[in-house]
Enzyme design. Structure first.
Site, short mmCIF file in Angstrom:
data_model
loop_
_atom_site.label_atom_id
_atom_site.label_comp_id
_atom_site.label_asym_id
_atom_site.label_seq_id
_atom_site.Cartn_x
_atom_site.Cartn_y
_atom_site.Cartn_z
N SER A 290 -58.23 -1.27 7.23
CA SER A 290 -59.10 -1.68 8.00
C SER A 290 -60.22 -0.95 8.44
O SER A 290 -60.16 0.55 8.12
CB SER A 290 -58.21 -1.98 9.39
OG SER A 290 -59.02 -2.28 10.54
N TYR B 148 -52.59 0.91 15.84
CA TYR B 148 -53.07 0.21 14.71
C TYR B 148 -53.94 0.98 13.88
O TYR B 148 -53.79 1.12 12.69
CB TYR B 148 -54.03 -1.14 14.98
CG TYR B 148 -54.20 -1.96 13.79
CD1 TYR B 148 -53.39 -2.59 13.06
CD2 TYR B 148 -55.71 -1.97 13.63
CE1 TYR B 148 -53.97 -3.34 12.09
CE2 TYR B 148 -56.05 -2.77 12.36
CZ TYR B 148 -55.04 -3.36 11.80
OH TYR B 148 -55.87 -4.19 10.65
#
Length: 246
Positions: free
Chosen positions: A141, A155
């Site tokens: 990501s 995350y």
């Protein structure tokens, strides 16, 4: 194009969103594609049938990425069923956001199990079946490199771990002719982060190109890395985020 003829690929978490786009693209480029899913077998089988109807080859395998034994067994089963394994795409992932002080140890354990441990388990299992020309592509990501707002700590930590893992594994497997890279998507229009969602406008405001990406944009980068054209790229991160991190 049939740039992946004769190759066998496995995509974890491949029944929807970015994973499904990767499955479709690799199949379109000629690979026989296996993919894992956790739930919704009807949806997974529908994707496999869609690819077969278009002349490709695909098969769905039920395996929770958080279960090391199940994931390892799925990798081995794919290699046995198809006779080889050339490409692994570690796509399965989860997002558990929120106030840091309210984040539980269970949230941490679940996030790391799916986003990090599963990548280690699947890559280790797949590497045992791969030969010269093997490809491992991790889906990370853009939030691994830049955290623009609160609530993303857990995350972002899990996805940043993939960067160091990718570099180390590239060194370990490079002598065998196997490449390892990480693709880092930005805001991509999927059911998990729709372009018309509550936080979409804020995400667009951060981009150099102020629009959401399509899952096919991520799939295209994965397909290039899996192809012969991508054979000299390894140990690298490829950020596809519309310039959000520029």
């Amino acid at each position: 194009m049939s740039t992946l003829n004769g190759k066998v690929a496995l995509v974890t978490g491949g029944s929807r969103g970015i994973g499904a786009a990767i499955v479709q693209r690799l199949a379109r480029d000629g690979a026989a594609v296996a993919f894992t899913y956790v739930s919704s077998p009807d949806k997974a089988q529908a994707l496999a049938k869609q690819i077969e109807a278009a002349g490709g080859k695909a098969r769905a395998y039920q395996a929770d990425a958080a279960d090391p034994a199940a994931l390892r067994a799925a990798v081995d089963q794919v290699a046995a069923d198809f006779g080889q394994l050339d490409i692994l795409v570690n796509n399965a992932g989860i997002f558990l956001g929120g106030v840091f002080e309210e984040t539980t140890l269970e949230d941490y354990e679940r996030t790391m199990a799916v986003n990090v441990r599963a990548v280690f388990v699947a890559s280790q299992a797949a590497a045992r079946h791969m030969g010269e020309g093997g490809r491992i592509v991790n889906i990370g990501s853009c939030l691994a490199d830049r955290v623009p707002s609160a609530g993303m700590t857990l995350y972002s930590m899990s996805k940043s771990a993939l960067s160091a893992f990718t570099k180390g594994l590239a060194r370990d497997l490079g002598p065998r002719g196997i490449t390892v890279n990480v693709v880092q998507p930005g805001s991509t229009n999927t059911d998990m982060n729709p372009a018309d969602g509550d936080h979409a406008e804020y995400q667009r405001s951060r981009m150099a190109i102020p629009r959401y990406g399509d899952a096919s944009n991520i799939a295209g980068m994965v397909a290039w890395l899996a192809s012969d054209e991508g054979r000299f790229a390894t140990g690298a991160a490829f950020t596809v985020d519309g310039g959000a991190n520029a």
